[in-house]
Scaffold this motif. Sequence first.
Motif, mmCIF file in Angstrom:
data_model
loop_
_atom_site.group_PDB
_atom_site.id
_atom_site.type_symbol
_atom_site.label_atom_id
_atom_site.label_comp_id
_atom_site.label_asym_id
_atom_site.label_seq_id
_atom_site.Cartn_x
_atom_site.Cartn_y
_atom_site.Cartn_z
ATOM 1 N N ASP B 201 16.628 -18.382 -9.182
ATOM 2 C CA ASP B 201 15.795 -18.577 -7.675
ATOM 3 C C ASP B 201 14.525 -19.067 -8.338
ATOM 4 N N GLN B 202 14.213 -20.322 -8.157
ATOM 5 C CA GLN B 202 12.845 -21.051 -8.455
ATOM 6 C C GLN B 202 12.257 -21.619 -7.433
ATOM 7 N N GLY B 203 12.459 -20.893 -6.201
ATOM 8 C CA GLY B 203 11.964 -21.220 -5.051
ATOM 9 C C GLY B 203 10.313 -21.178 -5.017
ATOM 10 N N LEU B 204 9.587 -20.302 -5.752
ATOM 11 C CA LEU B 204 8.211 -20.050 -5.920
ATOM 12 C C LEU B 204 7.596 -21.217 -6.993
ATOM 13 N N ALA B 205 8.356 -21.644 -7.682
ATOM 14 C CA ALA B 205 8.003 -22.641 -8.968
ATOM 15 C C ALA B 205 7.029 -23.548 -8.596
ATOM 16 N N PRO B 206 7.072 -24.324 -7.215
ATOM 17 C CA PRO B 206 5.909 -25.091 -6.936
ATOM 18 C C PRO B 206 4.547 -24.705 -7.017
ATOM 19 N N TRP B 207 4.498 -23.213 -7.062
ATOM 20 C CA TRP B 207 3.181 -22.729 -6.885
ATOM 21 C C TRP B 207 2.968 -22.241 -8.144
ATOM 22 N N VAL B 208 3.211 -22.565 -9.227
ATOM 23 C CA VAL B 208 3.054 -22.105 -10.675
ATOM 24 C C VAL B 208 1.835 -23.175 -11.194
ATOM 25 N N ALA B 209 0.937 -22.563 -11.633
ATOM 26 C CA ALA B 209 -0.270 -23.501 -12.167
ATOM 27 C C ALA B 209 0.364 -23.755 -13.784
ATOM 28 N N GLY B 210 0.373 -24.947 -14.059
ATOM 29 C CA GLY B 210 0.507 -25.337 -15.348
ATOM 30 C C GLY B 210 2.153 -25.543 -15.286
ATOM 31 N N ALA B 211 2.603 -25.563 -16.772
ATOM 32 C CA ALA B 211 3.896 -25.715 -16.896
ATOM 33 C C ALA B 211 4.702 -24.537 -16.505
ATOM 34 N N TYR B 212 5.798 -25.249 -15.898
ATOM 35 C CA TYR B 212 7.045 -24.372 -15.707
ATOM 36 C C TYR B 212 8.134 -24.446 -16.461
ATOM 37 N N ALA B 213 9.010 -23.349 -16.755
ATOM 38 C CA ALA B 213 9.957 -23.549 -17.598
ATOM 39 C C ALA B 213 11.233 -23.095 -16.663
ATOM 40 N N SER B 214 12.077 -23.886 -16.491
ATOM 41 C CA SER B 214 13.144 -23.866 -15.509
ATOM 42 C C SER B 214 14.507 -23.696 -16.417
ATOM 43 N N LEU B 289 -2.165 -26.482 -4.195
ATOM 44 C CA LEU B 289 -2.155 -25.700 -5.290
ATOM 45 C C LEU B 289 -3.321 -25.454 -5.916
ATOM 46 N N SER B 290 -4.116 -26.407 -6.040
ATOM 47 C CA SER B 290 -5.434 -26.143 -6.766
ATOM 48 C C SER B 290 -6.377 -25.134 -5.624
ATOM 49 N N ALA B 291 -6.359 -25.329 -4.551
ATOM 50 C CA ALA B 291 -7.127 -24.479 -3.555
ATOM 51 C C ALA B 291 -6.642 -23.089 -3.917
ATOM 52 N N LEU B 292 -5.176 -22.917 -3.579
ATOM 53 C CA LEU B 292 -4.639 -21.499 -3.724
ATOM 54 C C LEU B 292 -5.120 -20.989 -5.119
ATOM 55 N N GLY B 293 -5.184 -21.626 -6.149
ATOM 56 C CA GLY B 293 -5.382 -21.223 -7.567
ATOM 57 C C GLY B 293 -6.923 -20.658 -7.440
ATOM 58 N N ALA B 294 -7.864 -21.185 -6.782
ATOM 59 C CA ALA B 294 -9.075 -20.659 -6.692
ATOM 60 C C ALA B 294 -9.340 -19.474 -6.025
ATOM 61 N N LEU B 295 -8.562 -19.673 -5.113
ATOM 62 C CA LEU B 295 -8.571 -18.522 -4.214
ATOM 63 C C LEU B 295 -7.880 -17.182 -4.669
ATOM 64 N N ARG B 296 -6.916 -17.275 -5.379
ATOM 65 C CA ARG B 296 -6.156 -16.369 -5.934
ATOM 66 C C ARG B 296 -7.118 -15.787 -7.079
ATOM 67 N N ALA B 297 -7.739 -16.546 -8.101
ATOM 68 C CA ALA B 297 -8.828 -16.076 -8.969
ATOM 69 C C ALA B 297 -9.873 -15.224 -8.290
ATOM 70 N N ASP B 298 -10.260 -15.686 -7.275
ATOM 71 C CA ASP B 298 -11.459 -14.740 -6.628
ATOM 72 C C ASP B 298 -10.879 -13.347 -6.068
#
Lengths: 385, 366
Positions: B201-214, B289-298
């Motif tokens: 299940d790699q359904g959430l892979a698009p939301w990984v910041a940086g490299a993703y290993a499948s 993805l970029s916007a989510l990354g910033a929000l998640r960090a906060d």
Amino acid sequence: MKKKKPSGTSLLYQLIGEARGYDDAIVLGRGDPDFDTPPHIVAAAKRAMVEHYQDHSPPQGLLALRQAIAERVKRVNNIDVDPETEVVVTNGGQEALFLMVLAVIAPGDEMIVPEPNYNTYADSLAFAGGIKAEVQTYAESDFRADPAAVRAAITDKTRALLLVSPNNPAASVISPADMREMLEIASEHDLMILADDIYDLFVYDDFEHISPASLPGAKERTLTLNALSKSYSMTGWRLGWIVGPADLMARVTELKAAISGGTSVISQHAGIAALTGPQDAVEMMAEAYRRRRRLVLDALDAMGVRYGMPQGGQFVFADIGFTGLDSAEVAQRMVSEQHVLAYPGSAFSKDRKDYLRMTFLQPEAQLREGLRRMKIVIDKIVAGK
Amino acid sequence: MASDNKSALLRRQRANEHLNSPLLQPMARDDKDLSYDGVQARLDERIIDAAAAALDDGQTHYVDVPGIAPLRAAVAEHLRDSAAGHYQESNIVITAGMQEARFLSMQMIGENFNSIALPAALDPGARKALGTRERQPSFLPVAPARGYLPSVDAIAQAAADGCRLFYLESPARLSGAVYTAAEVAAISQIAADNDAAVIWDQGLAPWVAGAYASLAALDSDCARTAAIGELASGMGLASWFIGYIAAPARWIAALQSQKQIMAICTSTAAQYAALGASEIYSELHAPRLSALGALRADLAASAAALGIAVVPGAAQNILCLQVTAAQRETISAAGFAYADGSHFGASEVVRLAVNDAAAAALGALT
């Protein structure tokens, strides 16, 4: 190694694939109406893409659609259901069928299936580990499912009785008297009833459709499926439903959540428009099918082909046994030589190798041409060519 | 008259623990619903236009069981381009959403194996799909420190014990944790050494910041890995229910056959919408993805400031928190819904969707 001949669904795919390769193919196989979805339904779907794409739908479907379904089954089928707890929206009639079987059949359970029948019932039973108890029907009696034969087929493992009316592929309609007797049998033997009403709007001549769940005492043991595919020409939208008693529907809801989670909200809004909007397109299509049915029957009569009178539905189950060939071979020759696709009866039942299922879901000119070409093939076979 | 037959089947259902697992929805019920793992986004007009054009063109009929050819080709191409598999169009089956992808892959690929091993903490939808028929699952131990991913050693031990089919999530649906490239290589080797197969299940892979290993990327012959996921994730299509299975050729016939049996095909309009989304995906996805990354960090910083441990995770659309019972109650009392870790198999955590409302939910704890 000798190559195994395709059979069942794989044979259908082979025939479909070959027919697709011919620009002049006439398709009398798949149950997909030639009419496009009525414009007001398409317009509602487009509006939903803008206004409702963020609607949250639980697995059982949008309440507004379940209410529309409840109103429809009351109006058309005389079944009373609570839209809150007794309706589940599905990905077409096919998912409804699969869910109904899964809901009532456990490994080793038997389900009585009047034959011939839609092959997916057997496939769904196999998935559930159930056993098909066949009750044969015959062209001579217009494929009537005889309650006495049903009663005789019951064993201590029988858990459910399938009632498809109008039937696919034989197009027979269960009479009100027979339906009452079926319910008596189900009550006596404590059987669940799986009712497939998908062709309920397409009944011809003086025949009458009755939903088993509308009979007194039947609702508590009956799951009823239907869909918009055939009646509103919405096959591509994948929208159907099951209605039944709340306790069983709670089980259906869990299964629906398990196998697909939900149903496209856009399709659901299209479905609301279909059920609550103008119904003239449905009547127009039904009238067209009446005319086409007559056209097909006249042509078959002229060819000397026997059939069980199609009392409802959208097809004719024609006996081509007089050709001396298995219907799979006849269907193959029809595709290869004349580019006409019909489904061999063996795809529906192993005992129906003498039959072809032909839909009347093409415009009349196409039907005439398809039947003309079919006659060429039949005449050649009979002449030994 | 009461029906013994019905009573018996209802009893069977009540006893089916897996089937009774809750199902988490791919999208929010309302502004305070943080229990979903999709990404809420506006539906771009170009996607609407693509679906509407198909409808105007008469695409209101059945289509091919595995999906329309251009969409299957686009999915295969996207997986290849994002190093998430070597699949061709013929390896793809379009499904009516993620749950159907879970069900079809577990049930039909599972028919070829005696047992299936799954993470002890995973999306409850996987347990639910498993519960539709009697199967013999075994569960791989997990721990919060590793984001609830089963260790490579646990997978190796299960293989040594005879298991030949694994269902793995990366990113984990609970935490967003992912396997490293080295771990993925080790899992691939275990599968090869034991002639085992993996549903990945790699359904959430698009939301990984940086490299993703499948894992699918290491299966160069497409021989033993079936990848599943949502289609056009974060493009406003969550309510259209559309997903995919990318599977080895040897399983495609069974998957297609079962898809025919249970649905015939996936909604035609949804497929054309997803095809439209595939054409603008790269343009829209990166900024989201970029916007989510910033929000998640906060959000992670806010949680840390409250003394709440954040479970390691790389997917930017979810945040997994170790909260006390009192903190859960406070969040609930403020009207927010979260994904309860106990539904996954990890009662000590909750999962929040990353969005503006999540900040308000954490704010309720201050």
